[in-house]
Design an enzyme around this catalytic site. Sequence first.
Site, PDB file in Angstrom:
ATOM      1  N   ASP A  93      -1.488  16.123   5.831  1.00 16.80           N
ATOM      2  CA  ASP A  93      -2.298  15.350   4.886  1.00 16.80           C
ATOM      3  C   ASP A  93      -3.600  16.088   4.597  1.00 16.80           C
ATOM      4  O   ASP A  93      -4.675  15.689   5.034  1.00 16.80           O
ATOM      5  CB  ASP A  93      -2.578  13.959   5.479  1.00 16.80           C
ATOM      6  CG  ASP A  93      -3.343  13.056   4.526  1.00 16.80           C
ATOM      7  OD1 ASP A  93      -3.330  13.331   3.310  1.00 16.80           O
ATOM      8  OD2 ASP A  93      -3.963  12.086   5.008  1.00 16.80           O
ATOM      9  N   CYS A 122      -7.228  14.206   7.150  1.00 11.46           N
ATOM     10  CA  CYS A 122      -6.919  12.824   7.489  1.00 11.46           C
ATOM     11  C   CYS A 122      -8.199  12.119   7.906  1.00 11.46           C
ATOM     12  O   CYS A 122      -9.035  12.682   8.616  1.00 11.46           O
ATOM     13  CB  CYS A 122      -5.891  12.785   8.612  1.00 11.46           C
ATOM     14  SG  CYS A 122      -5.601  11.142   9.289  1.00 11.46           S
ATOM     15  N   GLU A 136     -14.065   4.276   6.044  1.00 11.28           N
ATOM     16  CA  GLU A 136     -13.066   4.863   6.938  1.00 11.28           C
ATOM     17  C   GLU A 136     -13.610   5.086   8.340  1.00 11.28           C
ATOM     18  O   GLU A 136     -14.782   5.422   8.533  1.00 11.28           O
ATOM     19  CB  GLU A 136     -12.573   6.199   6.360  1.00 11.28           C
ATOM     20  CG  GLU A 136     -11.486   6.902   7.163  1.00 11.28           C
ATOM     21  CD  GLU A 136     -10.183   6.119   7.268  1.00 11.28           C
ATOM     22  OE1 GLU A 136     -10.212   4.992   7.800  1.00 11.28           O
ATOM     23  OE2 GLU A 136      -9.151   6.643   6.831  1.00 11.28           O
ATOM     24  N   HIS A 147      -7.474   4.129  -4.515  1.00 14.71           N
ATOM     25  CA  HIS A 147      -8.747   4.446  -3.866  1.00 14.71           C
ATOM     26  C   HIS A 147      -9.018   5.934  -3.959  1.00 14.71           C
ATOM     27  O   HIS A 147      -8.112   6.768  -3.857  1.00 14.71           O
ATOM     28  CB  HIS A 147      -8.828   3.913  -2.432  1.00 14.71           C
ATOM     29  CG  HIS A 147      -7.907   4.517  -1.420  1.00 14.71           C
ATOM     30  ND1 HIS A 147      -8.096   5.778  -0.893  1.00 14.71           N
ATOM     31  CD2 HIS A 147      -6.824   4.011  -0.797  1.00 14.71           C
ATOM     32  CE1 HIS A 147      -7.172   6.025   0.011  1.00 14.71           C
ATOM     33  NE2 HIS A 147      -6.369   4.975   0.079  1.00 14.71           N
ATOM     34  N   ASN A 153      -8.751  -0.102   7.473  1.00 17.03           N
ATOM     35  CA  ASN A 153      -7.578   0.731   7.683  1.00 17.03           C
ATOM     36  C   ASN A 153      -7.115   0.591   9.128  1.00 17.03           C
ATOM     37  O   ASN A 153      -7.728   1.129  10.039  1.00 17.03           O
ATOM     38  CB  ASN A 153      -7.927   2.192   7.376  1.00 17.03           C
ATOM     39  CG  ASN A 153      -6.765   3.137   7.628  1.00 17.03           C
ATOM     40  OD1 ASN A 153      -5.634   2.719   7.859  1.00 17.03           O
ATOM     41  ND2 ASN A 153      -7.041   4.431   7.594  1.00 17.03           N
ATOM     42  N   ARG A 203     -13.545   5.029  -1.184  1.00 22.84           N
ATOM     43  CA  ARG A 203     -13.470   5.264   0.257  1.00 22.84           C
ATOM     44  C   ARG A 203     -14.582   6.232   0.654  1.00 22.84           C
ATOM     45  O   ARG A 203     -14.773   7.261   0.000  1.00 22.84           O
ATOM     46  CB  ARG A 203     -12.109   5.849   0.625  1.00 22.84           C
ATOM     47  CG  ARG A 203     -12.029   6.366   2.053  1.00 22.84           C
ATOM     48  CD  ARG A 203     -10.634   6.839   2.387  1.00 22.84           C
ATOM     49  NE  ARG A 203     -10.660   7.999   3.253  1.00 22.84           N
ATOM     50  CZ  ARG A 203      -9.581   8.602   3.741  1.00 22.84           C
ATOM     51  NH1 ARG A 203      -8.377   8.143   3.442  1.00 22.84           N
ATOM     52  NH2 ARG A 203      -9.692   9.670   4.511  1.00 22.84           N
ATOM     53  N   GLU A 235     -11.718   9.020  -2.564  1.00 21.67           N
ATOM     54  CA  GLU A 235     -12.557   9.276  -1.393  1.00 21.67           C
ATOM     55  C   GLU A 235     -13.614  10.323  -1.677  1.00 21.67           C
ATOM     56  O   GLU A 235     -13.509  11.086  -2.645  1.00 21.67           O
ATOM     57  CB  GLU A 235     -11.693   9.694  -0.209  1.00 21.67           C
ATOM     58  CG  GLU A 235     -10.898  10.960  -0.424  1.00 21.67           C
ATOM     59  CD  GLU A 235      -9.782  11.100   0.589  1.00 21.67           C
ATOM     60  OE1 GLU A 235      -9.802  12.088   1.351  1.00 21.67           O
ATOM     61  OE2 GLU A 235      -8.884  10.233   0.626  1.00 21.67           O
ATOM     62  N   ASP A 272      -6.445  10.204  -3.097  1.00 22.71           N
ATOM     63  CA  ASP A 272      -7.201  11.313  -2.498  1.00 22.71           C
ATOM     64  C   ASP A 272      -8.569  11.472  -3.173  1.00 22.71           C
ATOM     65  O   ASP A 272      -9.305  10.514  -3.310  1.00 22.71           O
ATOM     66  CB  ASP A 272      -6.387  12.607  -2.549  1.00 22.71           C
ATOM     67  CG  ASP A 272      -5.304  12.643  -1.474  1.00 22.71           C
ATOM     68  OD1 ASP A 272      -5.333  11.793  -0.562  1.00 22.71           O
ATOM     69  OD2 ASP A 272      -4.412  13.506  -1.551  1.00 22.71           O
ATOM     70  N   TYR A 296       0.852  -1.191   0.000  1.00 23.48           N
ATOM     71  CA  TYR A 296       0.000   0.000   0.000  1.00 23.48           C
ATOM     72  C   TYR A 296       0.884   1.237   0.000  1.00 23.48           C
ATOM     73  O   TYR A 296       1.966   1.245   0.612  1.00 23.48           O
ATOM     74  CB  TYR A 296      -0.919   0.002   1.225  1.00 23.48           C
ATOM     75  CG  TYR A 296      -1.789   1.227   1.328  1.00 23.48           C
ATOM     76  CD1 TYR A 296      -2.793   1.470   0.395  1.00 23.48           C
ATOM     77  CD2 TYR A 296      -1.607   2.159   2.350  1.00 23.48           C
ATOM     78  CE1 TYR A 296      -3.583   2.602   0.472  1.00 23.48           C
ATOM     79  CE2 TYR A 296      -2.396   3.289   2.449  1.00 23.48           C
ATOM     80  CZ  TYR A 296      -3.386   3.508   1.500  1.00 23.48           C
ATOM     81  OH  TYR A 296      -4.160   4.632   1.581  1.00 23.48           O
ATOM     82  N   ASP A 304      -3.125   5.590  -2.656  1.00 24.57           N
ATOM     83  CA  ASP A 304      -4.095   6.591  -2.221  1.00 24.57           C
ATOM     84  C   ASP A 304      -4.147   7.710  -3.255  1.00 24.57           C
ATOM     85  O   ASP A 304      -3.159   8.426  -3.471  1.00 24.57           O
ATOM     86  CB  ASP A 304      -3.639   7.121  -0.856  1.00 24.57           C
ATOM     87  CG  ASP A 304      -4.538   8.191  -0.276  1.00 24.57           C
ATOM     88  OD1 ASP A 304      -5.495   8.611  -0.943  1.00 24.57           O
ATOM     89  OD2 ASP A 304      -4.261   8.616   0.868  1.00 24.57           O
TER      90      ASP A 304
END
Length: 301
Positions: free
Chosen positions: A62, A126, A191, A116, A213, A161, A118, A91, A48, A89
């Site tokens: 982040d 975050c 999440e 992924h 996660n 996500r 989101e 975003d 990952y 990731d």
Amino acid sequence: MLGATKTAAARRADFRALLDSGEVVQFPGAINPLNAMLIEQTGFEGVYISGGAFSAAQGLPDIGLTTLTEVVDHGRSIARVTNLPTFIDADTGWGEAMNVARTVQEFEDAGLSGIHLEDQVNPKRCGHLDGKEVVTTAEMVKRISAAAKGRRDENFILCARTDSRAGEGLDAAIDRARAYVAAGADMIFPEAMRDLGEFETFANAVDAPILANMTEFGKSELFTTKQLADAGVRVVIYPVTTLRLAMGAITDGLQAIRSEGTQASVVDRMQTRADLYETVDYEAYNSFDSAVFNFSQEGHQ
């Protein structure tokens, strides 16, 4: 030597097969290519690549400050060295629908096996912090649909996500997840689940593999792989674990050097030169070099 021996297409097919197997798999986070090599050599199923860890390594929070180009280059450097599927990731996709489609293709071209996306608004936060805001379900469906249209390799995994659990509740998060699957998501990343029961409820309610996660210091307890498998989870990520391990060790080492005037007291906690050379397969490079430069210059001007 020189990187992965499996093609990117083969690694994507491996990722698809892992999801189809019904077994739980572990994807530790890699902060650099050497870290990814260690993950593979330790026997994990995948790698990952965390946006939060990458941001932190750049000295940034982040909150979506890293660019598509930066993250693609980072992902490419890691995917290049491992035969494992690499999952990154992405975003919120760096823009609107057309940008999301390009995002998918950029990661495909960089050799990644999946991303992924989101449903947070920009600037994002975050996933285990309070105060997150999410876009409408319709807006996230557009992102997923665009990603599916942009994808050229059917084995490139699209994971959706949802950060809606905190603000909208579990039932609303499940409703969103179902809409994301209908739009083309291959996997769902709920999440900040509060307990194993929530993971199990999610897994039973959504017709797609569920990702957990297991980040430290977050909303979720650090469950074992077996506990998560029993709850129906199929992929477990440890996004910032290796960064935190490394930074903790670096901090201790620097403090020792500063206070003692030497690193002697912490040498036994370091990776040895021999271990490093074995990890990067130094001997293979020596053998390759010898095979190429096997001529003599005698008699030549």
